[in-house]
Scaffold this active site. Structure first.
Site, mmCIF file in Angstrom:
data_model
loop_
_atom_site.group_PDB
_atom_site.id
_atom_site.type_symbol
_atom_site.label_atom_id
_atom_site.label_comp_id
_atom_site.label_asym_id
_atom_site.label_seq_id
_atom_site.Cartn_x
_atom_site.Cartn_y
_atom_site.Cartn_z
ATOM 1 C CG ASN A 144 37.818 0.038 52.414
ATOM 2 O OD1 ASN A 144 36.655 -1.382 52.176
ATOM 3 N ND2 ASN A 144 38.578 -0.691 53.398
ATOM 4 C CD GLU B 29 42.961 -2.928 53.888
ATOM 5 O OE1 GLU B 29 42.975 -3.851 54.365
ATOM 6 O OE2 GLU B 29 41.716 -2.084 54.761
ATOM 7 C CG ASN B 30 48.316 -4.024 47.558
ATOM 8 O OD1 ASN B 30 50.022 -4.271 47.675
ATOM 9 N ND2 ASN B 30 47.551 -4.322 46.384
ATOM 10 C CB ALA B 31 50.218 -7.844 50.600
ATOM 11 C CE1 TYR C 290 49.355 -4.874 55.230
ATOM 12 C CE2 TYR C 290 50.161 -2.614 57.042
ATOM 13 C CZ TYR C 290 49.748 -3.981 56.767
ATOM 14 O OH TYR C 290 49.367 -5.452 57.724
ATOM 15 C CB CYS D 148 39.498 5.885 50.739
ATOM 16 S SG CYS D 148 41.115 5.699 51.599
ATOM 17 C CD GLU E 183 35.943 7.820 51.632
ATOM 18 O OE1 GLU E 183 36.550 6.963 51.394
ATOM 19 O OE2 GLU E 183 35.981 8.248 52.948
ATOM 20 C CB CYS F 195 41.172 9.764 55.355
ATOM 21 S SG CYS F 195 41.678 9.551 53.441
ATOM 22 C CB CYS G 101 38.711 10.399 51.335
ATOM 23 S SG CYS G 101 39.537 9.334 50.350
HETATM 24 N N1 THU Z 1 39.443 3.971 54.386
HETATM 25 C C1 THU Z 1 38.487 4.630 53.040
HETATM 26 O O1 THU Z 1 37.974 3.299 52.227
HETATM 27 N N2 THU Z 1 38.164 5.173 53.869
HETATM 28 C C2 THU Z 1 37.859 6.688 54.657
HETATM 29 O O2 THU Z 1 37.540 7.495 54.134
HETATM 30 C C3 THU Z 1 39.199 6.177 55.926
HETATM 31 C C4 THU Z 1 39.584 4.526 55.147
HETATM 32 C C5 THU Z 1 39.591 2.327 54.292
HETATM 33 C C6 THU Z 1 40.828 2.879 54.478
HETATM 34 C C7 THU Z 1 41.752 1.224 54.821
HETATM 35 O O3 THU Z 1 41.485 0.021 54.469
HETATM 36 C C8 THU Z 1 40.632 1.501 56.113
HETATM 37 O O4 THU Z 1 39.306 1.741 56.009
HETATM 38 C C9 THU Z 1 41.025 1.372 57.097
HETATM 39 O O5 THU Z 1 42.011 2.942 57.471
#
Ligand code: THU
Length: 165
Positions: free
Chosen positions: A63, A65-67, A69, A74, A76, A113, A116
């Protein structure tokens, strides 16, 4: 009474890493290594994904992330989009997903999620052959299914767009 549609989703429950096949163990270790390199300063939740290809090579993602959000992505989807961008015709055999908290060493896992699952379904349908999915759901517990169909039944897919395209 209305007619009912009952769906059967089948998952193997594996209760120790030794219950996984050798190939699955390799995938899992690769997914865990990918999680270690995740960029998740905002959630502190490190997710890793490993994709096993037909040619037995492994492609990983984590994953990002970014400031701002929603701009993050993710593990996957990072893995699948990266793979498809580099090797659009390679066939996927299986995919593993794992996760841990940034301040803990043990992998607790996480299930993919909804967004994904939709993307996983797209690539399964694109290659027209099932993708096995291995999901770590606890420190030494794993779910395994034989197709993304089990994670996302009643899919919205290219079929739904047929009258238009
Ligand atoms: N996240 C994933 O990388 N995969 C998922 O299927 C669920 C959530 C990440 C997104 C975010 O960076 C962090 O988990 C918290 O939600």
């Amino acid at each position: 009474m209305a007619r009912q549609l009952q769906l059967t989703l089948l998952f193997d429950i594996l209760e120790a890493p030794e219950e996984l096949t050798e190939q699955e163990q390799v995938m899992l270790v690769n997914a865990q290594k990918a999680a270690d390199q995740a960029y998740a300063p905002y959630s502190g939740f490190l997710v890793g994904s490993a994709i096993l290809l037909d040619d037995h090579t492994i492609h990983t993602g984590n994953n990002q992330e970014n400031a701002a959000y929603p701009s993050g992505l993710c593990a996957e989807r990072t893995a699948l989009f990266g793979l498809s961008a580099l090797h659009p015709t390679k066939k996927i055999q299986a995919m593993a997903v794992t996760a841990r908290r940034i301040n803990e060493t043990s992998f607790i896992g996480a299930t993919p999620c909804g967004a994904c699952r939709q993307v996983m379904a797209e690539y399964e349908n694109r290659q027209n052959s099932p993708i096995r999915v291995l999901i770590q759901v606890g420190p030494s517990t794993f779910y395994r299914c034989q197709s993304v169909q089990d994670l996302l039944p009643l899919q919205f897919s290219r079929e739904s767009l047929k009258p238009i395209l």
